[in-house]
Design a protein around this motif. Sequence first.
Motif, mmCIF file in Angstrom:
data_model
loop_
_atom_site.group_PDB
_atom_site.id
_atom_site.type_symbol
_atom_site.label_atom_id
_atom_site.label_comp_id
_atom_site.label_asym_id
_atom_site.label_seq_id
_atom_site.Cartn_x
_atom_site.Cartn_y
_atom_site.Cartn_z
ATOM 1 N N TYR A 111 11.868 66.636 17.174
ATOM 2 C CA TYR A 111 12.833 65.692 17.462
ATOM 3 C C TYR A 111 14.312 66.455 18.340
ATOM 4 N N LEU A 112 14.433 65.850 19.351
ATOM 5 C CA LEU A 112 15.395 66.624 19.959
ATOM 6 C C LEU A 112 16.865 65.452 20.194
ATOM 7 N N ILE A 113 17.965 66.250 20.605
ATOM 8 C CA ILE A 113 19.146 65.447 21.001
ATOM 9 C C ILE A 113 18.853 65.296 22.352
ATOM 10 N N HIS A 114 18.806 63.912 22.761
ATOM 11 C CA HIS A 114 18.321 63.704 24.096
ATOM 12 C C HIS A 114 19.185 64.275 25.127
ATOM 13 N N PHE A 115 20.364 64.106 25.069
ATOM 14 C CA PHE A 115 21.527 64.428 26.018
ATOM 15 C C PHE A 115 22.649 64.886 25.088
ATOM 16 N N PRO A 116 23.559 65.895 25.574
ATOM 17 C CA PRO A 116 24.834 66.149 25.203
ATOM 18 C C PRO A 116 25.937 65.106 25.254
ATOM 19 N N ILE A 117 25.527 63.858 25.268
ATOM 20 C CA ILE A 117 26.339 62.639 25.602
ATOM 21 C C ILE A 117 26.284 61.785 24.328
ATOM 22 N N ALA A 118 27.630 61.372 23.824
ATOM 23 C CA ALA A 118 27.643 60.509 22.680
ATOM 24 C C ALA A 118 28.226 59.234 23.302
ATOM 25 N N LEU A 119 27.326 58.311 22.924
ATOM 26 C CA LEU A 119 28.138 56.843 23.254
ATOM 27 C C LEU A 119 28.208 56.130 22.154
ATOM 28 N N GLN A 120 28.923 54.865 22.226
ATOM 29 C CA GLN A 120 29.358 53.981 21.213
ATOM 30 C C GLN A 120 27.938 53.419 20.635
ATOM 31 N N PHE A 121 28.179 53.243 19.455
ATOM 32 C CA PHE A 121 26.756 52.874 18.565
ATOM 33 C C PHE A 121 26.615 51.165 19.067
ATOM 34 N N VAL A 122 25.230 50.993 19.208
ATOM 35 C CA VAL A 122 24.969 49.754 19.222
ATOM 36 C C VAL A 122 23.770 49.398 18.198
ATOM 37 N N PRO A 123 24.006 48.539 17.305
ATOM 38 C CA PRO A 123 23.000 48.134 16.360
ATOM 39 C C PRO A 123 21.542 47.813 16.938
ATOM 40 N N PHE A 124 20.630 48.384 16.076
ATOM 41 C CA PHE A 124 18.997 47.941 16.441
ATOM 42 C C PHE A 124 19.058 46.357 16.858
ATOM 43 N N GLU A 125 19.687 45.449 15.884
ATOM 44 C CA GLU A 125 19.555 44.120 16.097
ATOM 45 C C GLU A 125 20.112 43.489 17.577
ATOM 46 N N THR A 126 21.208 44.363 17.893
ATOM 47 C CA THR A 126 21.710 43.757 19.272
ATOM 48 C C THR A 126 20.760 44.313 20.300
ATOM 49 N N ARG A 127 20.096 45.597 20.485
ATOM 50 C CA ARG A 127 19.348 45.545 21.340
ATOM 51 C C ARG A 127 18.784 47.127 21.144
ATOM 52 N N TYR A 128 17.368 47.101 21.362
ATOM 53 C CA TYR A 128 16.507 48.480 20.996
ATOM 54 C C TYR A 128 15.448 48.613 22.089
ATOM 55 N N PRO A 129 15.482 49.594 22.776
ATOM 56 C CA PRO A 129 16.271 50.665 22.967
ATOM 57 C C PRO A 129 17.769 50.257 23.418
ATOM 58 N N PRO A 130 18.893 50.763 23.289
ATOM 59 C CA PRO A 130 20.111 50.351 23.756
ATOM 60 C C PRO A 130 20.438 50.717 25.094
ATOM 61 N N GLY A 131 19.791 51.731 25.766
ATOM 62 C CA GLY A 131 19.995 52.060 26.901
ATOM 63 C C GLY A 131 21.600 52.811 27.227
ATOM 64 N N TRP A 132 22.074 52.796 28.387
ATOM 65 C CA TRP A 132 23.093 53.484 28.628
ATOM 66 C C TRP A 132 24.389 52.601 28.698
ATOM 67 N N VAL A 133 24.255 51.390 28.930
ATOM 68 C CA VAL A 133 25.688 50.732 29.102
ATOM 69 C C VAL A 133 25.839 49.812 27.889
ATOM 70 N N TYR A 134 27.184 49.702 27.524
ATOM 71 C CA TYR A 134 27.395 49.277 26.017
ATOM 72 C C TYR A 134 26.918 47.935 25.822
ATOM 73 N N ASP A 135 27.311 46.848 26.863
ATOM 74 C CA ASP A 135 27.292 45.631 26.964
ATOM 75 C C ASP A 135 26.563 44.926 28.274
ATOM 76 N N PRO A 136 25.223 45.055 28.500
ATOM 77 C CA PRO A 136 24.635 44.670 29.782
ATOM 78 C C PRO A 136 25.091 43.466 30.285
ATOM 79 N N ASP A 137 25.512 42.594 29.498
ATOM 80 C CA ASP A 137 25.798 41.089 29.727
ATOM 81 C C ASP A 137 27.412 40.917 30.103
#
Length: 329
Positions: A111-137
């Motif tokens: 299991y790898l840390i994918h990037f040394p980049i931490a982004l704001q949490f997005v819950p599973f129920e909101t979107r999975y996988p969450p991708g890069w942008v916080y709110d695509p809408d």
Amino acid sequence: MQDSLQSIELYNGDRMPSVGLGLWKIPNQDAAGIVAEALRMGYRHLDSACDYGNEKEVGQGIAQALQAGVCRREDLWVTSKLWNTYHRAHHVRPALERTLDDLGLDYVDLYLIHFPIALQFVPFETRYPPGWVYDPDAPDPKMQPDAVPIAETWAAMEELQRAGLARHIGISNFGCALIRDLLSYAQVRPSVLQVESHPYLVQPKLLRFCQQEGIAYTAFSPLGAGSYVPLGMAQPSDSVLDEPVVQQIASRHDKSPAQVVLRWGIQRGTAVIPKSVHIDRLRQNIDLFDFSLSDAEMEAISALDRHHRFNDPGVFCEQAFGCFYPIYD
Ligand code: A2P
């Protein structure tokens, strides 16, 4: 058969198969079939990630192969990666549990840390996988960084290893300085670093540093530009497979340019994880062990180095996700 190059020894003596199947961009509808076929062909290393959005289908392919008796779970090496939105300590275990559930496995091998980049949490129920942008809408969708120390994420990764959910833990898209810092506090060492690596991005110092520290090195995009052309991140003329020196070496060995470039990767001590959706290419990409490159051929390929990174968050995060986020400079 050159057995010693077929797998890479990790610091604890475990071995990781040196050729894996990269699963990034394999369309969902094809993923189960390709994984099952690749395992039938002899692949034993799968490189997955939450962010690829196809872990359920990959899991179906694994299940098909296991049920058909193609191999046993313990013969397989499955890697997955922690997405950027799950770096806070309390999100790390649920993220792996979701991946395991999708893959239909009790543990991942790595299991790898994918990037040394931490982004704001997005819950599973909101979107999975969450991708890069916080709110695509949102009217102006953007990446939203979160200030999480890598030390916090790493300590939670160590817990996953202790709990038996990940046999090994590691890092991806890290450079020497970040790795050195991580080694200063890590109680469990990273087994593997995964980074972009091909003859246009040779990074000899990074590889040497990892070898010195007993960290295995996996090359993603080991064939270079190919997968970045449709994404608009490379030009067709950036193909290392069209380099005359690669083509000459290929015809000398009666192999394809891709096999020569992959063999160069393996012979310099890295694992390679080429993606393909084509059966003939999948077969080629694992057929690397009945020839070897001379020292002069290895040097000629390394001399193609352009220090060119196709997968650079310092470029694509700004272009695509409205956030300037260099990590290598
Ligand atoms: P395709 O899937 O159409 O075969 P990545 O950089 O993610 O590993 O992707 C590898 C890229 O190289 C993909 O675009 C893949 O396209 C292409 N590719 C994979 N294997 C070969 C091969 N043996 N010869 C030429 N291109 C290849």
